[in-house]
Design an enzyme around this catalytic site. Structure first.
Site, PDB file in Angstrom:
ATOM      1  N   ASP A 210       0.801  -1.226   0.000  1.00  0.00           N
ATOM      2  CA  ASP A 210       0.000   0.000   0.000  1.00  0.00           C
ATOM      3  C   ASP A 210       0.830   1.271   0.000  1.00  0.00           C
ATOM      4  O   ASP A 210       0.367   2.313   0.453  1.00  0.00           O
ATOM      5  CB  ASP A 210      -0.961   0.011   1.193  1.00  0.00           C
ATOM      6  N   ALA A 211       2.059   1.187  -0.472  1.00  0.00           N
ATOM      7  CA  ALA A 211       2.901   2.382  -0.496  1.00  0.00           C
ATOM      8  C   ALA A 211       3.405   2.694  -1.897  1.00  0.00           C
ATOM      9  O   ALA A 211       4.343   3.455  -2.067  1.00  0.00           O
ATOM     10  CB  ALA A 211       4.078   2.215   0.467  1.00  0.00           C
TER      11      ALA A 211
END
Lengths: 296, 296, 296, 296
Positions: free
Chosen positions: A240-241
């Site tokens: 999620d980055a």
């Protein structure tokens, strides 16, 4: 899309090409590439460029052009671009949108993002070819069947994760250009990511890493947030980055309980994901380090 | 801006030029102009273009470039552009932002739009040189004095309108590049408009012509509107129907009485006007027929 | 506000009261309190209520009412409310907005949030009495002087922090009802917080804790964020984690460099802070656990 | 909704009632009605009220309450309300949401608004019972069949308008509580409107009457608008001038051609219509003169 719509799409983009370039910024790049296209008889219909810093930064270019009988001239254009790129740290490609990108949509149980993508594809707004829907659950099979798209149910458990991913990769191999995770609740392995670099788009609520953990909506409610957001991003090894493609929010207030926040989150998610996928399939997104250049 | 800020501005833009072009679309325009700039040693730092239709439409181009010792090379660049433009229906100009555009702000009694422009200019966000404030009322004189800007009170009545406008034009002659009507409640004559073609920006509530007449906010309230908007546009002979530069809205609901709608309208107006003036003073707006191309 | 505006404010709210109640939800609360007000001759002009859960949750109520000669009747109304509240875990108060809340604004060097608060107060939109501006720097003294408001420069260093805070508290004691941190870059101690429980409002960029550390805007830029936000919240012992009053965002894209993100952040901050302060000074915010009920 | 979802809905709202009141404002209304409900054993779970003017204006009230065995007590509650209302110009009703409102959706050829309503109903977000879709064209029959909802094709020509409307009214008689015009491109007669006063919701682009005539999107494009909006409103005899329930916009720029404006307009329309229909079916909208009170 109906066969008629597919044919209309091919006709509309018949002689259209798109040049995408990333290179160290220096004087003369636009002149060189636009001059090349002009000499090859192409008319630039759209051009966007950006430089992180005109003095020593990175330069990004997207050109959409029209050239009668593009198919015949394309090799020469590509040869010219390769010559221009030689020697410099240049990444370039030419896309031909007449052939729509082939897409696999991965889902689990939630249907909102999936339905939005299928509806926009059907209406011709998303110019892509949804080849298959893959899910670790059988639940959405009927809904997908109505659209005439193959649905592959590949269960995933801790024990079968590896085998399940192999099956998925086998289905995708040579068949799709883009993978869209439309609320697919499984983590992909580095092997899967390596098969589709910068070509896996995910959607999630916007508060990560603001509200980490199992239940971010509850955490957001406990803090009294006034905005609910969603982020569409490319998937990278760091969970999620990855580079953000698009974000948006909707306002909420104290009367919204956790279930309401989730519902509103779904609306933001489907809109944000659809925009991100649309830009990607129109070759409008260039990944640079952990950011995106979006020539929207 | 403080003297230090003015000097910093001049330094930042010392060798920066901007080319703006409007012409019939045809292959090779970008190649020709970018090639010209390259041969004259300029590095393109920003380029935006748009075509209403690649086949027979109108083409618009904005290039920002950097060239060491621009002042020395500018005549040659302009000569080259003039040669390229010859024979085609081409409008072009080169702007040099090192010298800030000189601006006159016209107001009546409301101060919100004026204060926003002065604050953003002071903070360096609006890169312009406010030469004077002109008003048909004395009310805002004190507020302007605090900023160290001349305030000219020119009363206007039906009888004195002609004479008053002559006085205003005499003040402006050769002194300003842009006139901003920041809630100036007088109609300008064609003579005034002719002195500043595409260089008078006005702000008004967004419902015209939706709610025409003396009191649009009351009319909007009677209909139960849920949005209050503002529109910044260039002033043309047709009242409030000139090319739109920027618009925005805020949400309202049934609890907002007419006074609240007016208050919210003021907030939208100052934000919208500030954005429109900023884009104009950065040479980002091209007027075409009754529309604008905004290379924001 | 001018003396005339202050007098108009007092007149407008002369006989207006506001009842705020927090208590365990149970049948009959609205009936009891509205009945009490009716028996005391009051007319309810605004009523908002919310329950976290009608069966065993917490109930919140805000009533604005008008009562001829309120001053004479207020003791009896308060006595009635005290009687109703007896025995239950009820928190209640009656506010009389005729007397504006007294506010101290704390700043460091940035002026955007301060100027917005002062301008809105001057224009009558924020109904509050700014008693003083306190700063750990002298920079904004001149700007504040123009508004006729006392400016207290209290330098803060690691060594003098304790003494500086004592000086600030001494200035505030009995003089202000609300402290607004309008980009005040010092951390307050628990002693300071205890002096103004739920009455210190802070504004900061919206990405905390998303992008923690010294330079969140740079971190946001490195991730390619598409939204820049701001959050106004009450200050609690846990840094930047207090109950949120208001949030908002503006869109950005890849062309916005870190300086642009900061500039846009400033615009969001001043709008969000002004709304939060406005709601607080109108007694529209009730703190509950770590959330807020905002009867906007 | 699936049968299971319908049952869950009925269970959730089994003992829930909603009181809606419009009357001249005067002291004691809230006390009287909340007292009545309390005496009948009801617990208020939501209460919203609004007064156009506490001194002689119109007062609006919406109360949602819970009462064990509501069915048995409802007659007594209604009798009490009737007694309270006697003598004053009061309009009131009690709604019981356990039985979902029955809805007919009218469409022509465009499917975007229809699909949004059906998807939100299916997902349980819109709590309504879509009884039928009526269209003057056969085009959307297949799409509707997939949802298991009757589709009535009633062609309309200038000659058959009267007969066609009679057929439609016969279908609706006693069968539906609300008519939603989801891009239905026919004008309804006063006879039809009289059959569903304040119960026909329409959606259209937001520029009427700003850009009147056959092709408002083209007119908007010629003016260079930067916002595209949609308005949901109740249908009244004056075309497109009925009370507004909800509005929203999306930003556009010069690159959006007329087809893009239409596409974006469709997205705004479906979101705005869905919100308006949701509020109506939850009894949150009260019509007053030509405005709405929306207790959202």
């Amino acid at each position: 899309m109906t066969p008629a719509a597919v044919a209309a799409h091919a006709e509309r983009y018949r002689d259209v090409g798109r040049v995408l370039v990333t290179c160290p910024d220096r004087p003369g790049i636009v002149a060189a590439i636009s001059g090349l296209l002009f000499r090859h008889g192409a008319n630039i219909t759209e051009l966007q460029q950006y430089s992180t810093d005109p003095f020593g930064g990175t330069f990004f270019l997207r050109i959409e052009f029209h050239r009668e009988d593009l198919a015949g001239e394309l090799p020469a254009i590509e040869e010219g671009l390769a010559r221009l790129a030689a020697g410099a740290a240049t990444r370039w490609r030419v896309a031909t949108p007449a052939v729509r990108q082939r897409v696999a949509i991965f889902v689990s149980k939630a249907d909102h993002a999936l339905q939005e993508l299928l509806w926009r594809t059907h209406s011709g707004e998303l110019e892509m070819d949804v080849r298959m829907v893959v899910s670790n659950h059988p639940d959405l099979g009927d809904a997908v069947a109505g659209w005439g798209i193959p649905y592959h149910h590949i269960p995933v458990t801790t024990e079968t994760r590896d085998e399940a991913e192999r099956r998925a990769l086998a289905l995708l191999a040579g068949q799709v250009d883009l993978v869209v995770l439309a609320r697919y609740m499984q983590v992909l392995t580095p092997r899967f990511l390596a098969a589709f670099p910068d070509r896996i788009i995910n959607i999630h609520h916007s508060f990560l890493p603001a509200f980490v953990g199992a239940d971010p909506y509850s955490a957001a409610a406990r803090r009294g947030v006034k905005l609910i957001g969603a982020t569409a991003h490319y998937v990278t090894a760091e969970l999620d980055a990855g580079p953000i493609i698009e974000q948006d929010i909707e306002r909420v207030d104290h009367r919204h309980q956790v279930a309401d926040l989730r519902r509103i989150g779904r609306h933001v998610e489907r809109a944000v994901l659809a925009r991100a996928v649309g830009w990607h399939t129109q070759d409008r997104v260039i990944v640079h380090s952990n950011t995106t250049i979006v020539f929207a």
